[in-house]
Design an enzyme around this catalytic site. Sequence first.
Site, PDB file in Angstrom:
ATOM      1  N   ARG A  53      13.474  -1.947  26.018  1.00 26.75           N
ATOM      2  CA  ARG A  53      14.345  -3.134  26.213  1.00 26.75           C
ATOM      3  C   ARG A  53      14.225  -4.026  27.459  1.00 26.75           C
ATOM      4  O   ARG A  53      14.776  -5.096  27.473  1.00 26.75           O
ATOM      5  CB  ARG A  53      15.998  -2.013  27.078  1.00 26.75           C
ATOM      6  CG  ARG A  53      16.328  -2.337  26.233  1.00 26.75           C
ATOM      7  CD  ARG A  53      17.477  -0.598  26.793  1.00 26.75           C
ATOM      8  NE  ARG A  53      16.692   0.550  27.076  1.00 26.75           N
ATOM      9  CZ  ARG A  53      16.413   1.388  25.467  1.00 26.75           C
ATOM     10  NH1 ARG A  53      16.716   1.357  24.148  1.00 26.75           N
ATOM     11  NH2 ARG A  53      15.679   2.050  26.132  1.00 26.75           N
ATOM     12  N   THR A  54      13.653  -3.427  28.951  1.00 28.46           N
ATOM     13  CA  THR A  54      13.581  -4.784  29.613  1.00 28.46           C
ATOM     14  C   THR A  54      12.059  -5.357  29.361  1.00 28.46           C
ATOM     15  O   THR A  54      12.750  -6.900  29.037  1.00 28.46           O
ATOM     16  CB  THR A  54      13.055  -3.884  31.248  1.00 28.46           C
ATOM     17  OG1 THR A  54      14.046  -2.706  31.309  1.00 28.46           O
ATOM     18  CG2 THR A  54      12.842  -4.539  32.303  1.00 28.46           C
ATOM     19  N   LYS A  82     -10.008   0.904  34.590  1.00 30.70           N
ATOM     20  CA  LYS A  82     -11.467   0.869  34.671  1.00 30.70           C
ATOM     21  C   LYS A  82     -10.585   1.364  36.443  1.00 30.70           C
ATOM     22  O   LYS A  82     -12.278   0.773  37.215  1.00 30.70           O
ATOM     23  CB  LYS A  82     -12.205  -0.146  34.794  1.00 30.70           C
ATOM     24  CG  LYS A  82     -12.029  -0.520  33.732  1.00 30.70           C
ATOM     25  CD  LYS A  82     -12.805  -2.285  33.084  1.00 30.70           C
ATOM     26  CE  LYS A  82     -13.557  -2.819  31.604  1.00 30.70           C
ATOM     27  NZ  LYS A  82     -13.533  -3.696  31.361  1.00 30.70           N
ATOM     28  N   ARG A 103       6.215  -4.400  35.990  1.00 27.01           N
ATOM     29  CA  ARG A 103       7.444  -2.858  35.973  1.00 27.01           C
ATOM     30  C   ARG A 103       6.029  -1.829  36.629  1.00 27.01           C
ATOM     31  O   ARG A 103       4.841  -1.870  35.965  1.00 27.01           O
ATOM     32  CB  ARG A 103       7.852  -2.247  35.076  1.00 27.01           C
ATOM     33  CG  ARG A 103       8.012  -0.457  35.022  1.00 27.01           C
ATOM     34  CD  ARG A 103       8.964   0.219  33.451  1.00 27.01           C
ATOM     35  NE  ARG A 103      10.305  -0.737  33.893  1.00 27.01           N
ATOM     36  CZ  ARG A 103      11.074  -0.757  32.904  1.00 27.01           C
ATOM     37  NH1 ARG A 103      10.685   0.375  32.330  1.00 27.01           N
ATOM     38  NH2 ARG A 103      12.096  -1.202  33.266  1.00 27.01           N
ATOM     39  N   HIS A 131      15.648  -1.905  40.737  1.00 26.27           N
ATOM     40  CA  HIS A 131      16.302  -2.231  38.698  1.00 26.27           C
ATOM     41  C   HIS A 131      16.666  -3.585  38.943  1.00 26.27           C
ATOM     42  O   HIS A 131      17.706  -3.388  38.877  1.00 26.27           O
ATOM     43  CB  HIS A 131      15.912  -1.480  38.159  1.00 26.27           C
ATOM     44  CG  HIS A 131      15.339  -1.661  36.643  1.00 26.27           C
ATOM     45  ND1 HIS A 131      15.221  -3.045  36.348  1.00 26.27           N
ATOM     46  CD2 HIS A 131      15.305  -1.046  35.405  1.00 26.27           C
ATOM     47  CE1 HIS A 131      15.051  -2.899  34.399  1.00 26.27           C
ATOM     48  NE2 HIS A 131      14.969  -1.812  34.621  1.00 26.27           N
TER      49      HIS A 131
HETATM   50  C1  NCD Z   1      15.869   2.380  32.919  1.00 24.88           C
HETATM   51  C2  NCD Z   1      14.648   2.603  33.997  1.00 24.88           C
HETATM   52  O1  NCD Z   1      13.323   1.889  33.247  1.00 24.88           O
HETATM   53  O2  NCD Z   1      15.254   2.672  35.143  1.00 24.88           O
HETATM   54  N1  NCD Z   1      15.601   1.541  31.711  1.00 24.88           N
HETATM   55  C3  NCD Z   1      16.102   0.668  31.897  1.00 24.88           C
HETATM   56  O3  NCD Z   1      14.918  -0.678  32.383  1.00 24.88           O
HETATM   57  N2  NCD Z   1      16.955   0.006  30.399  1.00 24.88           N
HETATM   58  C4  NCD Z   1      16.380   3.500  32.239  1.00 24.88           C
HETATM   59  C5  NCD Z   1      15.541   4.853  32.705  1.00 24.88           C
HETATM   60  O4  NCD Z   1      14.459   4.950  32.686  1.00 24.88           O
HETATM   61  O5  NCD Z   1      16.664   6.159  32.182  1.00 24.88           O
END
Ligand code: NCD
Length: 300
Positions: A53-54, A82, A103, A131
């Site tokens: 999703r993100t 590497k 991320r 997040h």
């Molecule tokens: C979340 C995350 O990556 O922190 N997912 C997201 O970005 N929608 C929640 C999760 O992984 O449980």
Amino acid sequence: MRHDHLISAKQLSRDDIEAVLDRAAEIADDPGAVADAQDGTLLGLCFFEPSTRTKMSFDTAMKRLGGGTVDMGSVESSSVKKGESLADTVRVIEGYTDGIVLRHPSEGAAKLASEFVDVPVINAGDGAGQHPTQTMLDLYTIRENAGFEDLTIGIMGDLKYGRTVHSLAHALTNFDVSQHFISPESLRLPRSVRFDLHESGAQVREHTEIEDVLEALDVLYVTRIQRERFPDENEYRQVAGQYRIDAEMLEDAKDDLTVMHPLPRVDEIAPDVDATDHATYFEQAHNGVPVRMALLDQIL
Ligand code: NCD
């Protein structure tokens, strides 16, 4: 917003949040009006951890603004494999793009990266830290479905490792919201987050049983147990599957309870909840696009 980088929900004031949510609502109503807003701009997508999703909603948002994206790809296929440092990776990507979405499995990674580059860094999840863009779409979904007036929210599941929880809890301190945290003792909110909530004067209660608070809730935000962050698989097994809701349980809840989840879910929301009017998690995921469009348009 006061900062170019978006690292933590702690940096967001109520005015910052409302400006983004208002803009996202305008964009959702008329996406065509911003179809060229980021023409000629490129966003770097650097995901050192899995994401559906993100990553896809940032990609979609940027393209719907008329901009483009450059994707580092998986860790396996990049020079990280590497042995390249995060600082070097982002310094290189800074030369290709106008902003970086990052991320990473380590808490503090986005902050660290932001110290090495001049383009804006957007934290798309740093380990068990923060997040903040997920929080913006969570707040948008809450505002659309329940509003912030006299709101009672329950946040359930992995409150220790869940970064979406930490960001949301911080952001909600900007509103007059009563926050109930429901988890096993071993997955309580980290002390640092409890301290911040206490300092802000937020109304906070902790519970180990959802039944103790379910009837009072306007919103129930369910989270996945973050298996990948447990140092010991046995510890995970002890708590896995304990905090689960299903349609029958929700018969005791308010008729207009909004059930949210950042997704992906494993087994914490039974599939029979999907057909109830409570289920709002897919709408929540879809809100990621207009909200990230509003954020990107502001930050870039
Ligand atoms: C979340 C995350 O990556 O922190 N997912 C997201 O970005 N929608 C929640 C999760 O992984 O449980």
